[in-house]
Design a protein around this motif. Structure first.
Motif, PDB file in Angstrom:
ATOM      1  N   ASP A  43      10.962   1.966   8.702  1.00 30.85           N
ATOM      2  CA  ASP A  43      10.861   2.194  10.145  1.00 30.85           C
ATOM      3  C   ASP A  43       9.464   1.873  10.685  1.00 30.85           C
ATOM      4  N   GLN A  44       8.682   1.104   9.935  1.00 27.76           N
ATOM      5  CA  GLN A  44       7.287   0.861  10.328  1.00 27.76           C
ATOM      6  C   GLN A  44       7.021  -0.545  10.871  1.00 27.76           C
ATOM      7  N   ALA A  45       8.012  -1.424  10.849  1.00 27.22           N
ATOM      8  CA  ALA A  45       7.762  -2.840  11.176  1.00 27.22           C
ATOM      9  C   ALA A  45       7.128  -3.002  12.562  1.00 27.22           C
ATOM     10  N   GLU A  46       7.694  -2.311  13.547  1.00 30.67           N
ATOM     11  CA  GLU A  46       7.196  -2.482  14.910  1.00 30.67           C
ATOM     12  C   GLU A  46       5.734  -2.036  15.013  1.00 30.67           C
ATOM     13  N   ALA A  47       5.425  -0.901  14.394  1.00 31.65           N
ATOM     14  CA  ALA A  47       4.050  -0.388  14.430  1.00 31.65           C
ATOM     15  C   ALA A  47       3.092  -1.341  13.721  1.00 31.65           C
ATOM     16  N   VAL A  48       3.533  -1.927  12.610  1.00 35.19           N
ATOM     17  CA  VAL A  48       2.659  -2.837  11.864  1.00 35.19           C
ATOM     18  C   VAL A  48       2.442  -4.125  12.656  1.00 35.19           C
ATOM     19  N   PRO A  54       0.825  -1.215   0.000  1.00 36.88           N
ATOM     20  CA  PRO A  54       0.000   0.000   0.000  1.00 36.88           C
ATOM     21  C   PRO A  54       0.856   1.260   0.000  1.00 36.88           C
ATOM     22  N   PRO A  55       0.244   2.432  -0.184  1.00 31.27           N
ATOM     23  CA  PRO A  55       0.999   3.679  -0.022  1.00 31.27           C
ATOM     24  C   PRO A  55       1.369   3.853   1.449  1.00 31.27           C
ATOM     25  N   TYR A  56       2.672   3.837   1.735  1.00 32.81           N
ATOM     26  CA  TYR A  56       3.084   3.880   3.143  1.00 32.81           C
ATOM     27  C   TYR A  56       4.085   4.984   3.449  1.00 32.81           C
ATOM     28  N   ILE A  57       4.309   5.879   2.508  1.00 33.36           N
ATOM     29  CA  ILE A  57       5.245   6.971   2.772  1.00 33.36           C
ATOM     30  C   ILE A  57       4.470   8.124   3.423  1.00 33.36           C
ATOM     31  N   ALA A  58       4.999   8.676   4.512  1.00 34.55           N
ATOM     32  CA  ALA A  58       4.325   9.793   5.192  1.00 34.55           C
ATOM     33  C   ALA A  58       4.331  11.018   4.288  1.00 34.55           C
ATOM     34  N   SER A  59       3.279  11.831   4.414  1.00 33.78           N
ATOM     35  CA  SER A  59       3.098  12.938   3.460  1.00 33.78           C
ATOM     36  C   SER A  59       4.275  13.908   3.428  1.00 33.78           C
ATOM     37  N   GLY A  60       4.955  14.085   4.548  1.00 33.54           N
ATOM     38  CA  GLY A  60       6.044  15.058   4.574  1.00 33.54           C
ATOM     39  C   GLY A  60       7.403  14.487   4.210  1.00 33.54           C
ATOM     40  N   ASP A  61       7.455  13.206   3.847  1.00 33.93           N
ATOM     41  CA  ASP A  61       8.749  12.554   3.580  1.00 33.93           C
ATOM     42  C   ASP A  61       9.428  13.167   2.360  1.00 33.93           C
ATOM     43  N   PRO A  62      10.668  13.643   2.516  1.00 33.27           N
ATOM     44  CA  PRO A  62      11.361  14.295   1.388  1.00 33.27           C
ATOM     45  C   PRO A  62      11.590  13.366   0.197  1.00 33.27           C
ATOM     46  N   HIS A  63      11.557  12.038   0.401  1.00 30.65           N
ATOM     47  CA  HIS A  63      11.764  11.127  -0.731  1.00 30.65           C
ATOM     48  C   HIS A  63      10.720  11.316  -1.825  1.00 30.65           C
ATOM     49  N   LEU A  64       9.528  11.826  -1.423  1.00 39.75           N
ATOM     50  CA  LEU A  64       8.455  12.006  -2.411  1.00 39.75           C
ATOM     51  C   LEU A  64       8.850  13.003  -3.500  1.00 39.75           C
ATOM     52  N   SER A  65       9.796  13.883  -3.179  1.00 38.36           N
ATOM     53  CA  SER A  65      10.214  14.855  -4.197  1.00 38.36           C
ATOM     54  C   SER A  65      11.593  14.537  -4.745  1.00 38.36           C
TER      55      SER A  65
END
Ligand code: GLN
Length: 285
Positions: free
Chosen positions: A248-253, A191-202
């Motif tokens: 960095d999401q494994a623990e939360a998932v 799924p889309p899992y990148i946070a909206s403010g993540d600089p990788h998006l640009s």
């Protein structure tokens, strides 16, 4: 513009691109294999083809992804059509396919659901490796579903016992509302899992991919929350759910899966050693 005769060797020498990318674009324009690019490297080239190559080279320099420029990307040994309407399949997502296939071992005629299928890469790769599997694939983008349908018809045997890919348009499980009695042995999603403010998006390829395939426009976990929360209704007893997520999401998932009654909750590392996918089993009632 040089006044020398254009050959593969001359174009590669003059290219501002990494050699591998220049070779991929040239091979695509000329319809030559890699070996021909070597054995025919001093052959004078058709001017129209050279112009076509130069146009692609310019677009690549401006950042457009190679996969979009040539309209294709290999995934799990299969060549998928790619357009700007879909996420470009990534090598690390093969881990999700391999893990889903392991979960399907020993289940005859399994039912599989891929949420947010995009190119159809995950669904088609699973269907290709398991001809008896019945595979459903959902996306809210009709443009993406058209790409997935094309890939399925190109890459799957029309006579496979599991039938063709079953494609549905809509948001996650809601796309299947007309099939409310269905239960799946395996549910998978990238799924889309990148946070909206993540600089990788640009940065890099991501600038040219559909934003809705990359980010939830929130904290990066909202799609995963919806997928986990809805899964118990759609899984068989003992069915499994596996999702790709951020580094960095494994623990939360894992915490989400546990909170929703999943057992055998664990994560798997990708080739870079990053916990890239997490999943669990819905405890048999
Ligand atoms: N793996 C992609 C990236 O980080 C993101 C894909 C996704 O959001 N599902 O470039």
């Amino acid at each position: 513009m040089s006044n020398t005769i254009d050959t593969v060797a001359a174009l590669l020498r003059a290219s501002p691109l990494p050699a591998l990318e220049a070779r991929i674009l040239l091979g695509h324009v000329l319809r030559w294999r890699r070996t021909e690019l070597i054995t025919r490297s001093d052959e004078p080239l058709d001017l129209a083809l050279v112009a076509l190559y130069r146009a692609l080279e310019t677009r690549r320099v401006a950042g457009e992804p190679v996969a979009q420029l040539i309209g294709a990307r290999e995934f799990f040994g299969l060549e998928f059509d790619v357009t700007p309407d879909v996420l470009i399949p990534r090598p690390e997502t093969e881990l999700l396919v391999e893990t889903a296939l392991s979960a399907l071992e020993g289940i005859a005629r399994p039912r599989v659901l891929d949420l947010g299928t995009g190119t159809g890469a995950i669904a088609v790769a699973i269907a290709s490796a398991r001809p008896d599997a019945q595979v459903w694939a959902v996306d809210r983008s009709p443009e993406a579903l058209a790409v997935a349908a094309r890939n399925a018809s190109k890459l799957l045997d029309a006579a496979r016992p599991g039938g063709s890919l079953r494609l549905f348009e809509g948001d996650w499980y809601a796309a299947l509302d007309s099939n409310a009695a269905l239960r799946f042995d395996v549910v998978v999603s990238n799924p889309p899992y990148i946070a909206s403010g993540d600089p990788h998006l640009s940065q890099g390829d991501l600038r040219f991919e559909p934003r809705g395939a990359l980010t939830d426009e929130a904290d990066g976990l909202s799609a995963i929350r919806a997928i986990v929360a809805g899964a118990p209704v759609w899984l068989t007893h003992g069915g499994v759910l596996w999702m790709e997520h951020g580094y960095d999401q494994a623990e939360a998932v894992r915490a989400l899966l546990t909170a929703h009654g999943f057992s055998e909750v664990r994560s798997e590392r990708d080739l870079a050693g990053i916990e890239r996918i997490s999943g669990g089993r819905l405890a048999a009632a």
